[in-house]
Design a protein around this motif. Structure first.
Motif, PDB file in Angstrom:
ATOM      1  N   UNK A  27     -11.525   7.831  -4.923  1.00  9.91           N
ATOM      2  CA  UNK A  27     -11.318   6.619  -5.813  1.00  9.91           C
ATOM      3  C   UNK A  27     -10.046   5.684  -5.511  1.00  9.91           C
ATOM      4  N   UNK A  28      -8.824   6.273  -5.278  1.00 13.07           N
ATOM      5  CA  UNK A  28      -7.877   5.556  -4.841  1.00 13.07           C
ATOM      6  C   UNK A  28      -8.049   4.556  -3.596  1.00 13.07           C
TER       7      UNK A  28
ATOM      8  N   UNK B 220      -0.534   9.403  -7.871  1.00  9.76           N
ATOM      9  CA  UNK B 220       0.596  10.175  -8.510  1.00  9.76           C
ATOM     10  C   UNK B 220       0.875   9.812 -10.021  1.00  9.76           C
ATOM     11  N   UNK B 221       0.694   8.612 -10.450  1.00  7.76           N
ATOM     12  CA  UNK B 221       0.716   8.069 -11.829  1.00  7.76           C
ATOM     13  C   UNK B 221      -0.552   7.996 -12.506  1.00  7.76           C
ATOM     14  N   UNK B 222      -1.706   7.370 -11.865  1.00  7.67           N
ATOM     15  CA  UNK B 222      -2.767   7.223 -12.359  1.00  7.67           C
ATOM     16  C   UNK B 222      -3.582   8.745 -12.159  1.00  7.67           C
ATOM     17  N   UNK B 223      -3.112   9.669 -11.386  1.00  5.05           N
ATOM     18  CA  UNK B 223      -3.729  10.731 -11.018  1.00  5.05           C
ATOM     19  C   UNK B 223      -5.350  10.533 -10.611  1.00  5.05           C
ATOM     20  N   UNK B 224      -5.519   9.624  -9.717  1.00  2.00           N
ATOM     21  CA  UNK B 224      -6.959   9.381  -9.253  1.00  2.00           C
ATOM     22  C   UNK B 224      -7.177  10.216  -7.937  1.00  2.00           C
TER      23      UNK B 224
ATOM     24  N   UNK C 183       0.893  -1.034  -0.071  1.00  2.00           N
ATOM     25  CA  UNK C 183       0.266  -0.111   0.011  1.00  2.00           C
ATOM     26  C   UNK C 183       0.775   1.351  -0.046  1.00  2.00           C
ATOM     27  N   UNK C 184       1.819   1.394   0.855  1.00  2.00           N
ATOM     28  CA  UNK C 184       2.695   2.515   1.076  1.00  2.00           C
ATOM     29  C   UNK C 184       3.647   2.761   0.123  1.00  2.00           C
ATOM     30  N   UNK C 185       4.218   1.576  -0.551  1.00  2.00           N
ATOM     31  CA  UNK C 185       5.479   1.846  -1.363  1.00  2.00           C
ATOM     32  C   UNK C 185       4.965   1.672  -2.851  1.00  2.00           C
ATOM     33  N   UNK C 186       3.883   1.119  -3.109  1.00  2.00           N
ATOM     34  CA  UNK C 186       3.527   0.710  -4.522  1.00  2.00           C
ATOM     35  C   UNK C 186       2.085   1.517  -4.803  1.00  2.00           C
ATOM     36  N   UNK C 187       0.922   0.896  -4.313  1.00  2.00           N
ATOM     37  CA  UNK C 187      -0.244   1.303  -4.813  1.00  2.00           C
ATOM     38  C   UNK C 187      -0.625   2.654  -4.398  1.00  2.00           C
ATOM     39  N   UNK C 188      -0.594   3.186  -3.318  1.00  2.00           N
ATOM     40  CA  UNK C 188      -0.888   4.670  -3.096  1.00  2.00           C
ATOM     41  C   UNK C 188      -0.312   5.570  -3.891  1.00  2.00           C
ATOM     42  N   UNK C 189       1.136   5.386  -3.904  1.00  2.00           N
ATOM     43  CA  UNK C 189       1.810   6.310  -4.819  1.00  2.00           C
ATOM     44  C   UNK C 189       1.501   6.327  -6.478  1.00  2.00           C
ATOM     45  N   UNK C 190       1.165   5.057  -6.748  1.00  2.00           N
ATOM     46  CA  UNK C 190       0.673   4.562  -8.065  1.00  2.00           C
ATOM     47  C   UNK C 190      -0.607   5.274  -8.471  1.00  2.00           C
ATOM     48  N   UNK C 191      -1.709   5.326  -7.715  1.00  2.00           N
ATOM     49  CA  UNK C 191      -2.749   5.551  -7.725  1.00  2.00           C
ATOM     50  C   UNK C 191      -3.009   7.229  -8.044  1.00  2.00           C
TER      51      UNK C 191
ATOM     52  N   UNK D  11      -9.214  -0.439  -0.904  1.00  2.00           N
ATOM     53  CA  UNK D  11      -9.981  -1.155  -0.098  1.00  2.00           C
ATOM     54  C   UNK D  11     -10.594  -2.495  -0.586  1.00  2.00           C
ATOM     55  N   UNK D  12     -10.715  -2.321  -1.951  1.00  2.39           N
ATOM     56  CA  UNK D  12     -11.284  -3.769  -2.729  1.00  2.39           C
ATOM     57  C   UNK D  12     -10.384  -4.493  -2.896  1.00  2.39           C
ATOM     58  N   UNK D  13      -8.922  -4.197  -3.249  1.00  2.00           N
ATOM     59  CA  UNK D  13      -7.786  -5.005  -3.169  1.00  2.00           C
ATOM     60  C   UNK D  13      -7.760  -5.820  -1.974  1.00  2.00           C
ATOM     61  N   UNK D  14      -7.735  -5.130  -0.900  1.00  2.00           N
ATOM     62  CA  UNK D  14      -7.496  -5.646   0.364  1.00  2.00           C
ATOM     63  C   UNK D  14      -8.728  -6.751   0.931  1.00  2.00           C
TER      64      UNK D  14
END
Length: 131
Positions: free
Chosen positions: A64-65, A56-60, A46-54, A70-73
């Motif tokens: 939404x992020x 700062x990369x996906x711009x969600x 969550x901290x190193x991959x998903x949150x930054x990705x959603x 939470x769905x993944x969890x």
């Protein structure tokens, strides 16, 4: 200052991931992770991959992020129960990604930090390509 922050972030993304003229982009291995429930490394993911990705990369948006994580969890919890502090962790990681303009780790860094998760995602990506 908002515009200069976004320009700096875009340059960091272009340099780190080699995405020229960056707008919003998908990173295959992270998209694969979002489809893959895991029983370990979830807090770090969550901290190193998903949150930054959603963020700062996906711009969600934050909301939404948060829903996506939470769905993944929920999928992950079917493999092994979650700790009680995951709500706090999701909020903290999303806010941190926003505040620090954090980028997700690279796939090669994941290999060093968690060889098992790296191997599992590599196999999943290979399966997707060959099917």
């Amino acid at each position: 200052d908002q515009k200069s922050s976004e320009t700096k972030l875009r340059k960091r993304i272009e340099k780190k991931f080699g995405i020229p003229g960056y707008k919003s982009h998908s990173i295959t291995w992270i998209e694969t992770l979002l489809q893959t429930p895991v029983d370990d490394y979830r807090k770090n993911a969550i901290g190193l991959i998903l949150a930054p990705y959603l963020i700062n990369i996906k711009k969600l948006s934050y909301n939404t992020a948060s829903i996506i994580i939470r769905d993944w969890l929920k999928k992950c919890e079917q493999l092994r129960p979650l700790d009680l502090n995951f709500d706090y962790r999701v909020k903290y990681c999303l806010n941190s990604a926003i505040k620090k303009l954090q980028l997700p780790i690279r796939f090669s860094t994941l290999e060093k930090k968690n060889t098992e998760l790296h191997k599992r995602l590599s196999e999943k990506m290979h399966d997707y390509r060959t099917s």
